[in-house]
Write an enzyme that holds these catalytic residues in place. Sequence first.
Site, PDB file in Angstrom:
ATOM      1  CB  THR A 268      58.854  11.148  13.812  1.00 28.76           C
ATOM      2  OG1 THR A 268      57.793  11.765  14.545  1.00 28.76           O
ATOM      3  CG2 THR A 268      58.775  11.559  12.372  1.00 28.76           C
TER       4      THR A 268
ATOM      5  CD  GLU B  99      52.386   4.903   1.671  1.00 33.44           C
ATOM      6  OE1 GLU B  99      51.517   5.721   1.362  1.00 33.44           O
ATOM      7  OE2 GLU B  99      53.411   5.237   2.298  1.00 33.44           O
TER       8      GLU B  99
ATOM      9  CD1 TRP C  57      56.498  17.124  -1.679  1.00 34.83           C
ATOM     10  CD2 TRP C  57      57.258  17.706   0.343  1.00 34.83           C
ATOM     11  NE1 TRP C  57      56.378  16.025  -0.840  1.00 34.83           N
ATOM     12  CE2 TRP C  57      56.834  16.358   0.401  1.00 34.83           C
ATOM     13  CE3 TRP C  57      57.798  18.297   1.500  1.00 34.83           C
ATOM     14  CZ2 TRP C  57      56.907  15.594   1.564  1.00 34.83           C
ATOM     15  CZ3 TRP C  57      57.873  17.522   2.659  1.00 34.83           C
ATOM     16  CH2 TRP C  57      57.429  16.196   2.683  1.00 34.83           C
TER      17      TRP C  57
ATOM     18  CD  GLN D  65      54.347  11.172  -5.927  1.00 34.27           C
ATOM     19  OE1 GLN D  65      53.355  11.340  -5.252  1.00 34.27           O
ATOM     20  NE2 GLN D  65      54.296  11.078  -7.251  1.00 34.27           N
TER      21      GLN D  65
ATOM     22  CD1 TRP E 100      53.172  14.594  -0.113  1.00 25.60           C
ATOM     23  CD2 TRP E 100      51.075  15.323   0.155  1.00 25.60           C
ATOM     24  NE1 TRP E 100      52.347  13.777  -0.846  1.00 25.60           N
ATOM     25  CE2 TRP E 100      51.045  14.204  -0.694  1.00 25.60           C
ATOM     26  CE3 TRP E 100      49.869  15.961   0.453  1.00 25.60           C
ATOM     27  CZ2 TRP E 100      49.879  13.688  -1.236  1.00 25.60           C
ATOM     28  CZ3 TRP E 100      48.693  15.458  -0.088  1.00 25.60           C
ATOM     29  CH2 TRP E 100      48.700  14.332  -0.919  1.00 25.60           C
TER      30      TRP E 100
ATOM     31  CG  PHE F 267      49.405   9.697  -5.170  1.00 30.02           C
ATOM     32  CD1 PHE F 267      49.275  11.072  -5.228  1.00 30.02           C
ATOM     33  CD2 PHE F 267      48.952   9.048  -4.023  1.00 30.02           C
ATOM     34  CE1 PHE F 267      48.717  11.794  -4.164  1.00 30.02           C
ATOM     35  CE2 PHE F 267      48.397   9.751  -2.963  1.00 30.02           C
ATOM     36  CZ  PHE F 267      48.280  11.119  -3.026  1.00 30.02           C
TER      37      PHE F 267
ATOM     38  CG  ASN G   2      56.478  12.620  -1.544  1.00 30.79           C
ATOM     39  OD1 ASN G   2      56.009  13.646  -1.988  1.00 30.79           O
ATOM     40  ND2 ASN G   2      55.797  11.497  -1.552  1.00 30.79           N
ATOM     41  CG  ASP G   3      57.097   8.249  -2.563  1.00 32.34           C
ATOM     42  OD1 ASP G   3      57.318   8.821  -1.504  1.00 32.34           O
ATOM     43  OD2 ASP G   3      56.097   7.545  -2.768  1.00 32.34           O
TER      44      ASP G   3
HETATM   45  C1  FRU Z   1      54.743   7.154  -0.163  1.00 32.89           C
HETATM   46  C2  FRU Z   1      53.466   7.727  -0.784  1.00 32.89           C
HETATM   47  C3  FRU Z   1      52.929   6.829  -1.868  1.00 32.89           C
HETATM   48  C4  FRU Z   1      52.104   7.782  -2.679  1.00 32.89           C
HETATM   49  C5  FRU Z   1      52.912   9.056  -2.598  1.00 32.89           C
HETATM   50  C6  FRU Z   1      52.104  10.317  -2.539  1.00 32.89           C
HETATM   51  O1  FRU Z   1      55.519   8.149   0.426  1.00 32.89           O
HETATM   52  O2  FRU Z   1      52.496   7.950   0.222  1.00 32.89           O
HETATM   53  O3  FRU Z   1      52.233   5.694  -1.413  1.00 32.89           O
HETATM   54  O4  FRU Z   1      51.915   7.351  -3.986  1.00 32.89           O
HETATM   55  O5  FRU Z   1      53.712   8.959  -1.443  1.00 32.89           O
HETATM   56  O6  FRU Z   1      52.937  11.433  -2.586  1.00 32.89           O
END
Ligand code: FRU
Length: 441
Positions: free
Chosen positions: A230, A204, A14, A33, A41, A76, A16-17
Amino acid sequence: MIRDDLHLRAPGNWLNDPNGFIYYKGEYHLFYQHFPYAPRWGTMHWGHAVSPDLVHWKHLGVALFPTKDYDQNGVFSGTALEADGALRLYYSAVRYLQTDGEDIHLAAGDRFETSQALVTSPDGRHFDNWGDKRQVLPVLTDPALGDRKDTRDPRVWRDGRGYCMLLGSTRDGTGRVLFYRSGDGLRWTYANQFASPALGRILECPDLFPLGEGWLFLGSPMWSTDDGLTYPHQAMYARADFDPETCRLSLNGPMTFLDWGLDLYAPQTALDREGRRVFIGWMRMPGPVDDAPDGRGPWNGMMSLPRLVERRGDRVCFPVHPNAAAAFRRPAADLSPLAEYRPVRVRTALREGEALDLGGYRVSLEGGRIIGDRSRVFDGPAGHRLTAATPALGEGGCDLDIFLDPHLVEIFVNGGQYVLSHVVHGLGAGLAGPRCDLSTL
Ligand code: FRU
């Protein structure tokens, strides 16, 4: 060794950000992330990749992971800066009130608390997760300030007055930004806050930087598109005024989508080698895929192409970073390189009513707006948006510069006047429509 060209993906599982995006000691660092155990996640780590040019990425493994009581359930999002030659990584530290009995990577009832922390690396290669971590802002206990759970994603910069930190937060169901000030980047005092329904219910990943005579504010307001489809959370920007003395922020216009495909989220900016403002965002995917030729296994989540942030007269434009465009050196006859995981660049112009079919993905100019339609190349669950449109382009034609990856279409309209990016499950090799100029890496 696993490498990525153009679009950074997790080496498996995985992503993400984008986090800690910085040009430091002669190379670009991009952290992200990362949940290393499954393509979904979970307990957040920071994966780490470096690049000489924002095009070719080399994975360096996991840089940050939970080791302390205060970050035991997740490292995070956060940002990087250079101080006295060292690399400082500010992040949000997460501690669950109770773990889910069946899945320790989730919080029971989504209940957790958040503080802000820092890891200092001497060189951007070594990260001592036990010795070089410290908590710099404890969990908020005063609800008048912000939420003890949803206050996160420190954006830290240095100016003539010392250090400034922005945090995304919420109170009474309204998104807000909190500002803190510090002389040394270690001890922080609360300075100010800005709240607005334009920041959704929770904000965020805030970002703020000078652009032209003013400032540009970037953030990801949660529940900004509350229409049942979505995704409900979107990356947006607004022109802003900011007084660094008082940390007083005001927005000079509406929050506007950064990318009209509505898949891009949580973008982060940095200054590139030439001093230009560049951002990369997370492209959300409806599920994992397992078709990478390098055997990385199932992966979910990828980064967008790097894009510049530019003022052009009254507009803010987001052209593709010139390094990414320049990487497409070899002419191509069709879209067949995609079958070998090689991206293809397609340049063309559309007139009103014309359409282009890119391996099943349809781009058209209708009513002066660019429409992207992925209905034939997207197999996500119901509720996902299948078509997207830019605002009307106005005078001045419609030049398209389109970057195709097996799982991503990124359309730059008129050199970044608007960008529309769509995640897809795969593209065929067929091409139909007006004359195009094709190239590959
Ligand atoms: C945005 C978020 C952030 C957080 C992170 C957690 O996608 O929710 O606010 O720090 O991803 O993975």
